[in-house]
Design a protein around this motif. Structure first.
Motif, short mmCIF file in Angstrom:
data_model
loop_
_atom_site.label_atom_id
_atom_site.label_comp_id
_atom_site.label_asym_id
_atom_site.label_seq_id
_atom_site.Cartn_x
_atom_site.Cartn_y
_atom_site.Cartn_z
N HIS A 71 -10.23 6.17 2.33
CA HIS A 71 -10.30 4.71 2.29
C HIS A 71 -8.93 4.13 1.98
O HIS A 71 -8.23 4.59 1.08
N ILE A 72 -8.51 3.12 2.76
CA ILE A 72 -7.19 2.51 2.56
C ILE A 72 -7.31 1.21 1.76
O ILE A 72 -6.65 1.04 0.73
N PHE A 73 -8.17 0.29 2.24
CA PHE A 73 -8.24 -1.02 1.58
C PHE A 73 -9.50 -1.73 2.05
O PHE A 73 -9.97 -1.52 3.18
N THR A 74 -10.06 -2.60 1.19
CA THR A 74 -11.21 -3.42 1.55
C THR A 74 -10.96 -4.88 1.16
O THR A 74 -10.58 -5.16 0.01
N TYR A 79 -9.86 2.58 7.04
CA TYR A 79 -9.85 4.01 6.71
C TYR A 79 -8.80 4.74 7.55
O TYR A 79 -8.52 4.37 8.70
N ALA A 80 -8.22 5.78 6.96
CA ALA A 80 -7.37 6.71 7.71
C ALA A 80 -8.30 7.78 8.30
O ALA A 80 -8.84 8.59 7.55
N LEU A 117 0.84 -1.20 0.00
CA LEU A 117 0.00 0.00 0.00
C LEU A 117 0.88 1.25 0.00
O LEU A 117 1.99 1.23 0.54
N PRO A 118 0.40 2.35 -0.58
CA PRO A 118 1.19 3.58 -0.61
C PRO A 118 1.48 4.09 0.81
O PRO A 118 0.58 4.12 1.66
N LEU A 119 2.72 4.47 1.06
CA LEU A 119 3.08 5.00 2.37
C LEU A 119 2.31 6.27 2.69
O LEU A 119 2.12 6.60 3.87
N SER A 120 1.85 6.97 1.66
CA SER A 120 1.08 8.19 1.89
C SER A 120 -0.25 7.91 2.58
O SER A 120 -0.87 8.82 3.14
N LEU A 121 -0.70 6.64 2.55
CA LEU A 121 -1.97 6.28 3.20
C LEU A 121 -1.79 5.85 4.65
O LEU A 121 -2.78 5.63 5.34
N GLN A 122 -0.54 5.72 5.11
CA GLN A 122 -0.32 5.26 6.49
C GLN A 122 -1.01 6.19 7.47
O GLN A 122 -0.76 7.39 7.50
N PRO A 123 -1.90 5.65 8.30
CA PRO A 123 -2.69 6.49 9.20
C PRO A 123 -2.06 6.61 10.59
O PRO A 123 -1.21 5.81 10.98
#
Length: 473
Positions: free
Chosen positions: A435-438, A428-429, A405-411
């Motif tokens: 939304h991060i992943f489902t 979710y972040a 997953l993109p590091l930019s999405l790390q919450p």
């Protein structure tokens, strides 16, 4: 013609040999940042092969500066139990059961100050080798500085500021009544105790016309500072009795006032953060319920009867971090390999949502009731687990194979929404409401329960299971 065939055969063999050699190529991957640990604690220096090939037929060598002075060595299909550096004997070893998966991490127990510094993790597939450098940062915050009167002789009077139990050596800063830095007027010495921890003593001459001194002891690493402010009455000279009273009273008042200010600041900051988080949570919930089915906010708490014995839980079951192994009874529900625990709460129907404030090494998601909890099972949908991972290996969804997953999405705060009927788990972040992943492949038996699951390998920060947010808060 025969010559052409021979040349063709030679080129084919050369190509096959090159491909075989290339297939043995790998990378040795360490953490992005230093491994921070306090003296006396156990830690892991993470190191792995990419791709995750078996290291059984390879050489694994951990060392500091000298290649021949190994900390830990696996060679010729054998583990060498003794280090050439006796200080590591009985404290450093490999996870031998995991090297088939490319895990070549070093387990280091009872850390001491001399463990501080860089380590090399080298993996050899002769004549090819790769290595990674892992920095260990041993840090100890020393005692509150004490200040006393010191008379070196010759009619000179000094103040002595002393603090013990530091690593690495701290800096001492003196300021006068006007806040000017007068450290250049001082002299400092550093001593090492039998455990390798450091004590600092700093001396500054006392002048009659200067009646306030502040001594600040500051860590070389990002840790809190210790400070004391001292009032020296003008009638101090020549007798010390008034000084001693002023010293005791002022130091006590200063420490108490500083503690109250810190507590108040932390409380205000926490309230501000919680308020901002609530706003974002309510917006996210409204977004998730756009189709008319707003998920129920779940108040989840960790079940101590399921948590691995190396996890430390708060009494209310809302916080967890990696600690020392505890003497706890084993049971069929307790994890004994993965550093995990599940919640007391379980869901068999409906749509549910909860939030977790994360640390630096975690996995968060759900597991089905029938999923295995003993041994090194597959922590993925095939094993009955649907989770995200964030740690030294990056940020990913634990699918098979792993989805990067993109590091930019790390919450900083993860929102988890599970829909039992739709067989979906979404992440979710919270801070960005992104939304991060489902996961859409949940396989459940009829009526089977779903449990929130939490894993962490962070010794410094807690995973925090946040309470539900009410609109009236």
């Amino acid at each position: 013609m025969k010559r052409d065939q021979s040349e063709h055969l030679f080129l084919m063999l050369l190509s096959l040999g090159s491909s075989a050699l290339e297939s043995e190529r790998f990378l040795v991957v360490g953490p992005a940042g230093p491994v921070v640990v306090s003296p006396g604690e156990d830690t892991v220096l993470p190191c792995s092969l990419s791709p995750s090939i078996s290291a059984v037929n390879l050489e694994i060598r951990w060392f500091r500066e000298d290649y021949n002075d190994h900390v830990c060595l696996y060679q010729n299909h054998m583990y060498v139990p003794r280090s050439t550096d006796s200080s590591y004997n009985g404290r450093a070893d490999l996870f031998l059961q995991k090297i088939t998966e490319g895990n070549v991490s070093l387990n280091l127990r009872a850390v001491i100050p001399s463990d501080d510094g860089p380590y090399k993790c080298m993996v050899v597939s002769s004549p090819y080798y790769e290595e990674a450098v892992i920095n260990v940062r041993v840090t100890a915050l020393g005692s509150q500085p004490s200040v006393s009167l010191h008379s070196p002789g010759g009619g000179q009077t000094q103040l002595l500021c002393r603090s013990e139990g530091w690593f690495p050596a701290p800096a001492v800063i003196w300021t006068d009544r006007d806040g000017h830095d007068v450290t250049s007027l001082s002299s400092s010495t550093v001593e090492k105790d039998s455990q390798g921890l450091l004590s600092v003593s700093s001396y500054i001459p006392v002048q009659q016309e200067s009646n306030i001194f502040s001594c600040l002891v500051r860590s070389a690493l990002p840790k809190p500072d210790w400070g004391s402010q001292l009032h020296i009455p003008r009638d101090f000279f020549p007798g010390p009795s008034g000084w001693m009273v002023a010293l005791c009273v002022t130091a006590a008042v200063t420490v108490a006032a500083s503690a109250l200010l810190v507590i108040q600041w932390r409380r205000m900051d926490r309230e501000k953060t919680q308020w901002e988080s609530k706003c974002k949570t309510l917006v996210l919930l409204r977004h998730l319920g756009a189709g008319g089915n707003i998920p129920t906010q779940a108040d989840v708490t960790l079940d101590p009867g399921t948590a691995h014995i190396a996890l430390t839980l708060s009494e209310d079951g809302k916080r967890v971090r990696l600690g020392k192994e505890q003497d706890l009874s084993d049971n069929a529900q307790r994890f004994n390999y993965w550093l995990c625990g599940v919640s007391r709460e379980a869901f068999s129907s409906g749509r549910h949502y909860w939030e977790v404030e994360v640390n630096d090494d975690w996995s968060i998601g759900v597991s089905r009731e029938s999923a295995e909890r003993k041994g090194g099972f597959s922590f993925d949908p095939q094993g009955g687990y649907w989770a995200l991972y964030s740690g030294y290996s990056g940020f990913s969804a634990l699918t098979d194979p792993v989805t990067r997953l993109p590091l930019s999405l790390q919450p900083r705060t993860v929102g988890v929404c599970v829909d039992i009927e739709e067989r979906k788990v979404s992440f979710y972040a919270v801070e960005s409401r992104v939304h991060i992943f489902t996961f859409t492949d949940m396989v459940l038996n009829q009526g089977e329960k779903i449990y929130p699951v939490f894993r962490t390998r962070d010794r410094c920060k807690d995973l925090v299971l946040l309470p539900p947010v009410r609109c009236g808060d």
